[in-house]
Scaffold this motif. Structure first.
Motif, PDB file in Angstrom:
ATOM      1  N   MET A  79       7.108  -0.462  -7.435  1.00  0.00           N
ATOM      2  CA  MET A  79       6.318   0.670  -6.952  1.00  0.00           C
ATOM      3  C   MET A  79       7.144   1.575  -6.046  1.00  0.00           C
ATOM      4  O   MET A  79       7.005   2.803  -6.095  1.00  0.00           O
ATOM      5  N   TYR A  80       8.015   0.988  -5.222  1.00  0.00           N
ATOM      6  CA  TYR A  80       8.899   1.805  -4.396  1.00  0.00           C
ATOM      7  C   TYR A  80       9.917   2.538  -5.263  1.00  0.00           C
ATOM      8  O   TYR A  80      10.287   3.684  -4.976  1.00  0.00           O
ATOM      9  N   PHE A  81      10.377   1.869  -6.326  1.00  0.00           N
ATOM     10  CA  PHE A  81      11.321   2.543  -7.212  1.00  0.00           C
ATOM     11  C   PHE A  81      10.648   3.717  -7.924  1.00  0.00           C
ATOM     12  O   PHE A  81      11.297   4.731  -8.202  1.00  0.00           O
ATOM     13  N   ALA A  82       9.359   3.596  -8.215  1.00  0.00           N
ATOM     14  CA  ALA A  82       8.634   4.698  -8.847  1.00  0.00           C
ATOM     15  C   ALA A  82       8.643   5.939  -7.958  1.00  0.00           C
ATOM     16  O   ALA A  82       8.673   7.074  -8.457  1.00  0.00           O
ATOM     17  N   ILE A  83       8.604   5.740  -6.640  1.00  0.00           N
ATOM     18  CA  ILE A  83       8.694   6.876  -5.720  1.00  0.00           C
ATOM     19  C   ILE A  83      10.029   7.598  -5.916  1.00  0.00           C
ATOM     20  O   ILE A  83      10.092   8.834  -5.983  1.00  0.00           O
ATOM     21  N   VAL A  84      11.106   6.819  -6.026  1.00  0.00           N
ATOM     22  CA  VAL A  84      12.439   7.390  -6.218  1.00  0.00           C
ATOM     23  C   VAL A  84      12.495   8.186  -7.515  1.00  0.00           C
ATOM     24  O   VAL A  84      12.958   9.337  -7.549  1.00  0.00           O
ATOM     25  N   GLY A  85      12.014   7.588  -8.609  1.00  0.00           N
ATOM     26  CA  GLY A  85      12.057   8.264  -9.906  1.00  0.00           C
ATOM     27  C   GLY A  85      11.250   9.546  -9.926  1.00  0.00           C
ATOM     28  O   GLY A  85      11.687  10.569 -10.481  1.00  0.00           O
ATOM     29  N   TRP A 132       0.802  -1.218   0.000  1.00  0.00           N
ATOM     30  CA  TRP A 132       0.000   0.000   0.000  1.00  0.00           C
ATOM     31  C   TRP A 132       0.843   1.280   0.000  1.00  0.00           C
ATOM     32  O   TRP A 132       0.469   2.252  -0.684  1.00  0.00           O
ATOM     33  N   PRO A 133       2.008   1.360   0.696  1.00  0.00           N
ATOM     34  CA  PRO A 133       2.785   2.611   0.600  1.00  0.00           C
ATOM     35  C   PRO A 133       3.317   2.845  -0.814  1.00  0.00           C
ATOM     36  O   PRO A 133       3.286   3.968  -1.330  1.00  0.00           O
ATOM     37  N   GLY A 134       3.815   1.770  -1.438  1.00  0.00           N
ATOM     38  CA  GLY A 134       4.330   1.902  -2.792  1.00  0.00           C
ATOM     39  C   GLY A 134       3.247   2.230  -3.789  1.00  0.00           C
ATOM     40  O   GLY A 134       3.466   2.998  -4.736  1.00  0.00           O
ATOM     41  N   PHE A 135       2.057   1.661  -3.588  1.00  0.00           N
ATOM     42  CA  PHE A 135       0.969   1.913  -4.529  1.00  0.00           C
ATOM     43  C   PHE A 135       0.513   3.368  -4.451  1.00  0.00           C
ATOM     44  O   PHE A 135       0.353   4.034  -5.475  1.00  0.00           O
ATOM     45  N   ILE A 136       0.319   3.868  -3.251  1.00  0.00           N
ATOM     46  CA  ILE A 136      -0.187   5.235  -3.086  1.00  0.00           C
ATOM     47  C   ILE A 136       0.843   6.276  -3.520  1.00  0.00           C
ATOM     48  O   ILE A 136       0.519   7.240  -4.225  1.00  0.00           O
ATOM     49  N   LEU A 137       2.105   6.074  -3.124  1.00  0.00           N
ATOM     50  CA  LEU A 137       3.129   7.088  -3.368  1.00  0.00           C
ATOM     51  C   LEU A 137       3.930   6.853  -4.653  1.00  0.00           C
ATOM     52  O   LEU A 137       4.551   7.788  -5.164  1.00  0.00           O
ATOM     53  N   GLY A 138       3.950   5.631  -5.167  1.00  0.00           N
ATOM     54  CA  GLY A 138       4.749   5.329  -6.349  1.00  0.00           C
ATOM     55  C   GLY A 138       3.940   4.995  -7.583  1.00  0.00           C
ATOM     56  O   GLY A 138       4.169   5.536  -8.665  1.00  0.00           O
ATOM     57  N   GLN A 139       2.967   4.095  -7.430  1.00  0.00           N
ATOM     58  CA  GLN A 139       2.167   3.707  -8.578  1.00  0.00           C
ATOM     59  C   GLN A 139       1.280   4.844  -9.063  1.00  0.00           C
ATOM     60  O   GLN A 139       1.016   4.977 -10.258  1.00  0.00           O
ATOM     61  N   THR A 140       0.823   5.684  -8.152  1.00  0.00           N
ATOM     62  CA  THR A 140      -0.038   6.802  -8.552  1.00  0.00           C
ATOM     63  C   THR A 140       0.656   7.749  -9.524  1.00  0.00           C
ATOM     64  O   THR A 140       0.064   8.127 -10.543  1.00  0.00           O
ATOM     65  N   PRO A 141       1.905   8.187  -9.265  1.00  0.00           N
ATOM     66  CA  PRO A 141       2.582   9.013 -10.280  1.00  0.00           C
ATOM     67  C   PRO A 141       2.713   8.319 -11.634  1.00  0.00           C
ATOM     68  O   PRO A 141       2.552   8.958 -12.678  1.00  0.00           O
ATOM     69  N   ALA A 142       3.006   7.010 -11.611  1.00  0.00           N
ATOM     70  CA  ALA A 142       3.097   6.282 -12.880  1.00  0.00           C
ATOM     71  C   ALA A 142       1.763   6.314 -13.617  1.00  0.00           C
ATOM     72  O   ALA A 142       1.704   6.455 -14.844  1.00  0.00           O
ATOM     73  N   SER A 143       0.673   6.205 -12.860  1.00  0.00           N
ATOM     74  CA  SER A 143      -0.653   6.241 -13.472  1.00  0.00           C
ATOM     75  C   SER A 143      -1.038   7.644 -13.916  1.00  0.00           C
ATOM     76  O   SER A 143      -1.822   7.808 -14.848  1.00  0.00           O
ATOM     77  N   ILE A 144      -0.510   8.677 -13.240  1.00  0.00           N
ATOM     78  CA  ILE A 144      -0.753  10.054 -13.690  1.00  0.00           C
ATOM     79  C   ILE A 144      -0.219  10.229 -15.101  1.00  0.00           C
ATOM     80  O   ILE A 144      -0.844  10.880 -15.939  1.00  0.00           O
ATOM     81  N   TRP A 145       0.941   9.654 -15.393  1.00  0.00           N
ATOM     82  CA  TRP A 145       1.447   9.740 -16.771  1.00  0.00           C
ATOM     83  C   TRP A 145       0.458   9.109 -17.748  1.00  0.00           C
ATOM     84  O   TRP A 145       0.122   9.708 -18.768  1.00  0.00           O
ATOM     85  N   TYR A 146      -0.017   7.919 -17.434  1.00  0.00           N
ATOM     86  CA  TYR A 146      -0.871   7.199 -18.378  1.00  0.00           C
ATOM     87  C   TYR A 146      -2.176   7.942 -18.622  1.00  0.00           C
ATOM     88  O   TYR A 146      -2.635   8.064 -19.761  1.00  0.00           O
ATOM     89  N   TRP A 147      -2.796   8.436 -17.562  1.00  0.00           N
ATOM     90  CA  TRP A 147      -4.131   9.022 -17.698  1.00  0.00           C
ATOM     91  C   TRP A 147      -4.122  10.525 -17.964  1.00  0.00           C
ATOM     92  O   TRP A 147      -5.089  11.050 -18.514  1.00  0.00           O
ATOM     93  N   CYS A 148      -3.066  11.215 -17.577  1.00  0.00           N
ATOM     94  CA  CYS A 148      -3.082  12.683 -17.670  1.00  0.00           C
ATOM     95  C   CYS A 148      -2.010  13.259 -18.583  1.00  0.00           C
ATOM     96  O   CYS A 148      -2.039  14.462 -18.863  1.00  0.00           O
TER      97      CYS A 148
END
Length: 644
Positions: A504-510, A254-270
């Protein structure tokens, strides 16, 4: 590879009717839009209402990889993969309320073009994003779609892989080339209806097989294959299979999904051209925002129409779909890792009655083609509007339209040549593979677009270096992981800690590395000018256009092709009649009989008004809030409130 399927007359009729409908809708789109203009071909004339645009958003996302990938992940690890779908319904509202007003106000065709306008006409970010997007479309999105579609076609029909995929890709290319975005949007609307009806039937029949949802929650934990590695958990359903957001060290932390996966999904949808191109084709801001609301409501359904049926498939076919040893999986689906990607095809083949099987084959064809048409059109738009001008600065309208159509053919050939690689792309969970790749490359893009829209202080230098640093770090991690693949279940993982870090944690770093780099560089360099900020941020989108705004060279009008007597007059010499007719047919198919030869300059007038009635604003905000609340309720229910 399982029982061979024989299609009867009604199955074949269903498939034929589907193709006839697709061709009919494409022809209709050719007549109702001005395909001979840049706006007409690439943005459907910007006259489309919210229902076709919303349906196209949904269909462009729900390709064959969703049917295969979501159901496969559901079979493999439970309902957790549905969290990606619920995340999407919330981010669609972010798109409609925050990003789309800025994109419409800026009056652009492509997102890289927006970045050029936002950063004062400097082209390096625009060119970088365009090249990156086109490459990713060809070698990841198209390849994944074809692979997942091929899985279904091979399992359902026992067709030759190359014959089936080549025919599908060619039909998709013809649809895109002839009608442009209008054909894509209208065929997507048709295919959305087909997909929802067919998937609902499969979901209902599959749940009936296991005694409803209560039967599924009882039987899924017991779906253990006979062949397993001794003294391991391989092949065992997860204890948290019915939990959506899971513990910090699980497969969906859940921490990786909220803080990391969400930015990745912002790219896809926005911030992805495929999605944004549809929304800015809407006839007004209200219709654009209405389309994101409609797509948000539709995105609630995949959890119930794809993920849960995938879990049912694991229960019904535990020794094949749920295979746990290399030998068992190789004997069934020729994969060393898993056969969970065949969860949905198995349901269609084994539980659908005669006649309806053909309907579901049409559904899968619809899913595959809707995704491919979206990719083809968006990639051709990026190439024509952002890359081709690097070689031909003063290209005329007809030349740009011809280049756009020609690039679709090039992508078609590239896709077909990529099929041997697709055959080797055997993995455990296709949908998770897609998300992992996105987590390495998309957070920097999301960070830069967020800063561009929200901050007036971010400049071109900051955005460029932030994007560069974030992308390089993501590429290093991705290459490192490909070079050190995860061991199969039951073996010790001796890889580096960096490689083992959850994507997902790596997405937070990126994401944060890009954001911090962009902010620091921007604050130590020159502030953006007023011209760069005019109608390009959420704070300045209502500003009037300035005379010094971003523009191209002066436009020069020439004679309309259809008014040229030399072209219209039928030749008297019989030897030239065949050539004349071929030319006329080609011009009609491509829409060139409507073209005005126009040198590239300022674009045709665009709908960039942000005017809305107070009533429409209330309707849009009310529905957006309802969708967001539904998303949070479902998250809470499947994470904390549901106990199987």
């Amino acid at each position: 590879m399982g029982t061979q399927v024989t299609l009867n007359t009604w199955d074949i009729i269903s498939i034929v009717v589907y193709f006839a409908l697709v061709v009919g809708v494409s022809v209709y789109a050719m007549y109702v839009t001005k395909r001979g203009s840049i706006d007409g071909y690439f943005l459907a004339g910007r006259f489309v209402t919210f229902i076709p645009v919303g349906a196209s958003l949904f269909a462009s996302n729900i390709g064959s990889e969703h049917f295969i990938g979501l159901a496969g992940s559901g079979a493999s690890s439970g309902i957790g993969v549905g969290s990606f779908e619920l995340n999407a319904i919330i981010l669609l509202q972010l798109l409609g309320l925050l990003f789309i007003p800025v994109y419409i106000a800026s009056g652009v065709y492509t997102l890289p073009e927006y970045m050029e306008k936002r950063f004062g006409g400097k082209k390096r970010i625009r060119i970088y994003l365009s090249f990156l997007s086109v490459i990713l479309y060809i070698f990841t999105k198209i390849s994944v779609d074809l692979y997942s579609g091929a899985l279904f076609i091979q399992r359902a029909l026992e067709w030759n892989l190359y014959t089936a995929v080549v025919l599908l890709v060619l039909l998709t290319a013809v649809t895109t080339i002839t009608g442009g975005l209008a054909a894509v949007i209208y065929t997507d609307t048709l295919q959305t209806a087909i997909m929802l009806i067919g998937a609902s039937v499969v979901a209902g029949l599959s749940l009936k097989e296991v005694g409803g949802f209560s039967g599924l929650q009882e039987k899924y934990p017991q779906a253990i294959p006979e062949a397993r590695y001794a003294n391991t958990s391989c092949g065992m359903p997860r204890d948290d299979s019915f939990v959506m957001l899971r513990g910090p060290n699980s497969d969906i932390p859940w921490p990786g999904f909220i803080l990391g996966q969400t930015p990745a999904s912002i790219w896809y949808w926005c911030a992805d051209q495929i999605m944004i191109q549809r929304v800015i084709a809407a006839k007004s801001l209200s219709h654009a925002q209405g389309s994101t609301i409609l797509a948000g409501y539709l995105k609630i359904l995949p959890v119930f129409l794809m993920v849960i049926p995938g879990m049912v498939s694991r229960v019904l076919y535990k020794d094949t779909v749920g295979c746990a040893t290399e030998s068992a999986c190789m004997s069934y689906c020729k994969s060393k890792v898993s056969c969970s990607n065949l969860a949905y095809p198995e349901l269609v083949i084994n539980i659908m009655p005669t006649g309806l099987r053909g309907v579901m084959i049409a559904v899968m064809l619809a899913a595959l083609m809707s995704d491919l048409t979206s990719i083809f059109n968006s990639a051709s738009t990026l190439f024509t509007m952002d890359i081709w001008p690097l070689f031909r600065k003063h290209a005329k309208t007809k030349e740009k339209l011809l280049v756009g159509r020609g690039f679709v053919l090039i992508m078609t050939v590239a896709s077909i040549l990529w099929i041997p690689v697709i055959e080797m792309l055997q993995g455990g969970q296709l949908f998770i593979y897609i998300q992992a790749i996105s987590a390495y490359l998309s957070p920097p893009i999301a960070a830069v677009y967020l800063l561009a829209v929200l901050s007036k202080r971010i400049n071109e230098q900051g955005a460029f270096w932030g994007l560069t640093v974030g992308t390089v770090v993501g590429l290093i991690r991705m290459i490192w992981e490909f070079a050190s693949p995860a061991p199969r279940c039951g073996l010790e993982d001796t890889r580096s800690v960096i490689v083992k870090l959850h994507y997902m944690y790596f997405a937070i770093v990126g994401f944060w590395l890009t954001l911090i780099t962009s902010v620091v560089v921007s604050y130590f360099t020159t502030k953006p000018t007023e011209a760069e900020l005019t109608r390009t941020t959420v704070w300045t989108m209502q500003m009037p256009e300035l005379n010094v705004q971003y523009k191209g060279p002066k436009t020069t009008q020439k004679t309309c092709a259809s008014s040229d007597p030399a072209r219209e007059e039928r030749p008297k010499n019989n030897n030239n009649i065949a050539k004349w007719w071929c030319t006329k047919v080609f011009m009609w198919i491509c829409g060139f009989n409507e073209v005005e030869d126009q040198i590239e300059g300022p674009k045709e007038p665009t709908i960039n008004s942000l005017e809305q009635t107070s009533f429409m604003k209330k309707i849009i905000w009310a529905n957006s809030i309802i969708i967001i609340v539904i998303g949070f309720i479902l998250y809470l229910y499947f994470t904390f409130g549901f106990k199987p």
